[in-house]
Design a protein around this motif. Sequence first.
Motif, PDB file in Angstrom:
ATOM      1  N   GLN A   1       0.558  10.304  13.739  1.00  0.00           N
ATOM      2  CA  GLN A   1       1.139   9.853  12.343  1.00  0.00           C
ATOM      3  C   GLN A   1       0.031  10.257  11.626  1.00  0.00           C
ATOM      4  O   GLN A   1      -1.432   9.910  11.713  1.00  0.00           O
ATOM      5  CB  GLN A   1       1.326   8.502  12.014  1.00  0.00           C
ATOM      6  CG  GLN A   1       2.769   8.189  12.861  1.00  0.00           C
ATOM      7  CD  GLN A   1       3.924   8.355  12.079  1.00  0.00           C
ATOM      8  OE1 GLN A   1       3.758   8.882  10.988  1.00  0.00           O
ATOM      9  NE2 GLN A   1       5.164   8.425  12.848  1.00  0.00           N
TER      10      GLN A   1
ATOM     11  N   GLN B   1      -2.952  10.106   8.629  1.00  0.00           N
ATOM     12  CA  GLN B   1      -3.721   8.912   7.845  1.00  0.00           C
ATOM     13  C   GLN B   1      -3.658   9.511   6.383  1.00  0.00           C
ATOM     14  O   GLN B   1      -4.034  10.582   5.969  1.00  0.00           O
ATOM     15  CB  GLN B   1      -4.774   8.670   8.561  1.00  0.00           C
ATOM     16  CG  GLN B   1      -4.559   8.022   9.936  1.00  0.00           C
ATOM     17  CD  GLN B   1      -3.352   6.653   9.705  1.00  0.00           C
ATOM     18  OE1 GLN B   1      -3.734   5.937   9.014  1.00  0.00           O
ATOM     19  NE2 GLN B   1      -2.601   6.591  10.801  1.00  0.00           N
ATOM     20  N   PRO B   2      -3.613   8.657   5.429  1.00  0.00           N
ATOM     21  CA  PRO B   2      -3.761   9.058   4.105  1.00  0.00           C
ATOM     22  C   PRO B   2      -5.327   9.323   4.150  1.00  0.00           C
ATOM     23  O   PRO B   2      -6.079   8.794   4.776  1.00  0.00           O
ATOM     24  CB  PRO B   2      -3.413   7.830   3.203  1.00  0.00           C
ATOM     25  CG  PRO B   2      -3.248   7.018   4.225  1.00  0.00           C
ATOM     26  CD  PRO B   2      -3.111   7.176   5.563  1.00  0.00           C
ATOM     27  N   PRO B   3      -5.687  10.332   2.914  1.00  0.00           N
ATOM     28  CA  PRO B   3      -7.200  10.798   3.147  1.00  0.00           C
ATOM     29  C   PRO B   3      -7.808   9.501   2.536  1.00  0.00           C
ATOM     30  O   PRO B   3      -7.362   8.609   1.834  1.00  0.00           O
ATOM     31  CB  PRO B   3      -7.108  11.686   2.148  1.00  0.00           C
ATOM     32  CG  PRO B   3      -6.113  11.906   1.524  1.00  0.00           C
ATOM     33  CD  PRO B   3      -4.982  11.255   2.346  1.00  0.00           C
TER      34      PRO B   3
ATOM     35  N   ASN C   1     -10.130   7.545  -0.045  1.00  0.00           N
ATOM     36  CA  ASN C   1     -10.575   7.581  -1.484  1.00  0.00           C
ATOM     37  C   ASN C   1     -11.909   7.996  -1.539  1.00  0.00           C
ATOM     38  O   ASN C   1     -12.946   7.761  -0.867  1.00  0.00           O
ATOM     39  CB  ASN C   1     -10.622   5.940  -1.820  1.00  0.00           C
ATOM     40  CG  ASN C   1     -10.925   5.933  -3.252  1.00  0.00           C
ATOM     41  OD1 ASN C   1     -11.938   6.463  -3.876  1.00  0.00           O
ATOM     42  ND2 ASN C   1      -9.939   5.014  -3.980  1.00  0.00           N
TER      43      ASN C   1
END
Length: 59
Positions: free
Chosen positions: A14, A16-18, A20
Amino acid sequence: MAKPQMSRPGETPQAQPPLNPSVRRHLGQNLRNLYADTLSAPVSERLEALIAQLDRPKG
């Protein structure tokens, strides 16, 4: 807090969001501080010899 999705063998993991941008800056600065001494240290003769071997053409 949600558990990260684990992929099974043969499955695509899956995305992963980057991170911040502020977290990325914080991590980058801490890594630079951590490795500053290592990067400025002289390279040992043994390591120089191994690097020289990598530069030689095979054959």
